[in-house]
Write a protein that holds these residues in place. Structure first.
Motif, PDB file in Angstrom:
ATOM      1  N   GLY A  42      41.173  22.172-118.147  1.00  0.00           N
ATOM      2  CA  GLY A  42      41.858  20.915-118.395  1.00  0.00           C
ATOM      3  C   GLY A  42      41.837  20.049-117.163  1.00  0.00           C
ATOM      4  N   SER A  43      42.395  18.861-117.320  1.00  0.00           N
ATOM      5  CA  SER A  43      42.444  17.915-116.222  1.00  0.00           C
ATOM      6  C   SER A  43      43.716  17.082-116.336  1.00  0.00           C
ATOM      7  CB  SER A  43      41.203  17.009-116.248  1.00  0.00           C
ATOM      8  OG  SER A  43      41.213  16.099-115.174  1.00  0.00           O
ATOM      9  N   ALA A  44      44.126  16.523-115.219  1.00  0.00           N
ATOM     10  CA  ALA A  44      45.305  15.665-115.182  1.00  0.00           C
ATOM     11  C   ALA A  44      45.134  14.655-114.062  1.00  0.00           C
ATOM     12  CB  ALA A  44      46.564  16.499-114.949  1.00  0.00           C
ATOM     13  N   TYR A  45      45.866  13.554-114.180  1.00  0.00           N
ATOM     14  CA  TYR A  45      45.896  12.595-113.086  1.00  0.00           C
ATOM     15  C   TYR A  45      47.321  12.135-112.860  1.00  0.00           C
ATOM     16  CZ  TYR A  45      46.279   8.821-116.546  1.00  0.00           C
ATOM     17  OH  TYR A  45      46.706   8.018-117.568  1.00  0.00           O
ATOM     18  N   VAL A  46      47.562  11.606-111.669  1.00  0.00           N
ATOM     19  CA  VAL A  46      48.820  10.935-111.334  1.00  0.00           C
ATOM     20  C   VAL A  46      48.453   9.616-110.681  1.00  0.00           C
ATOM     21  CG1 VAL A  46      49.083  12.093-109.087  1.00  0.00           C
ATOM     22  CG2 VAL A  46      51.095  11.206-110.267  1.00  0.00           C
ATOM     23  N   THR A  47      49.232   8.595-110.998  1.00  0.00           N
ATOM     24  CA  THR A  47      48.965   7.241-110.517  1.00  0.00           C
ATOM     25  C   THR A  47      50.267   6.459-110.530  1.00  0.00           C
ATOM     26  OG1 THR A  47      47.457   5.345-110.822  1.00  0.00           O
ATOM     27  CG2 THR A  47      48.415   6.296-112.817  1.00  0.00           C
ATOM     28  N   ALA A  60      55.797   7.184-110.886  1.00  0.00           N
ATOM     29  CA  ALA A  60      54.456   7.650-111.236  1.00  0.00           C
ATOM     30  C   ALA A  60      54.245   7.637-112.742  1.00  0.00           C
ATOM     31  CB  ALA A  60      54.246   9.065-110.709  1.00  0.00           C
ATOM     32  N   ASN A  61      52.999   7.686-113.105  1.00  0.00           N
ATOM     33  CA  ASN A  61      52.545   7.915-114.468  1.00  0.00           C
ATOM     34  C   ASN A  61      51.522   9.036-114.360  1.00  0.00           C
ATOM     35  OD1 ASN A  61      50.160   7.010-116.616  1.00  0.00           O
ATOM     36  ND2 ASN A  61      52.235   6.866-117.415  1.00  0.00           N
TER      37      ASN A  61
END
Length: 160
Positions: free
Chosen positions: A62-67, A78-79
């Motif tokens: 899997g993958s994830a991001y924070v921004t 954050a989102n």
């Protein structure tokens, strides 16, 4: 399971499940016909810190991001986005990515995290609530689900 910062080369392993999940049109409020180029910009954009979860064999689970969710004086909120390859569901990658991203966001100085559009029928709602998120409100009948018809979109939040 290893969670690490993604590299540009990881996109080739993220795109197949990213496309599969978004094309299903049941959990993400993104266009199911998003091109690979546009998808890469959405997921791996320059303002995003992106992670991948790998198993012992090096497969991306899997993958994830924070921004930042907002700018200026509100940039401390954050989102994040999360996707687990459906072929690897049930192995704890979603929870591990969630815990990792929350810790990374806190370490990066964010004060809280908001999810702007969580489809209310998404099974991940249970995961997010177990990780301390609350539903601030629901936009009724905002999402055209392929099986459930019109369903709401939750706005979820958690202090960091």
């Amino acid at each position: 399971m290893l969670i690490r910062e993604a590299t540009p080369e990881d996109w080739a392993r993220i795109w197949p499940f990213w496309h599969r999940i978004v094309a299903a049109a049941d959990t993400y409020a993104w266009d199911p016909d998003t091109s690979e180029e546009d998808a890469r910009a959405l997921w791996m954009g320059p303002a995003k810190r992106v992670f991948v979860a790998e198993d012992e064999a090096g497969s991306v689970l899997g993958s994830a991001y924070v921004t930042p969710n907002y700018g200026g004086p509100a940039a401390g909120i954050a989102n994040a986005g999360f996707m687990v390859d459906p072929d690897h569901a049930g192995r704890g990658a979603g929870r591990a990515l969630g815990e990792h991203v929350l810790a990374a966001a806190r370490a990066d100085g964010y004060r809280g995290m908001v999810f702007n559009a969580v489809v209310e029928t998404n099974p991940a709602v249970g995961l997010w609530t177990s990780l301390g998120f609350t539903v601030l409100g629901t936009v009724p009948r905002a999402f055209e689900h392929p099986r459930h018809g019109l369903v709401g979109l939750h706005i979820m939040y958690r202090d960091l």
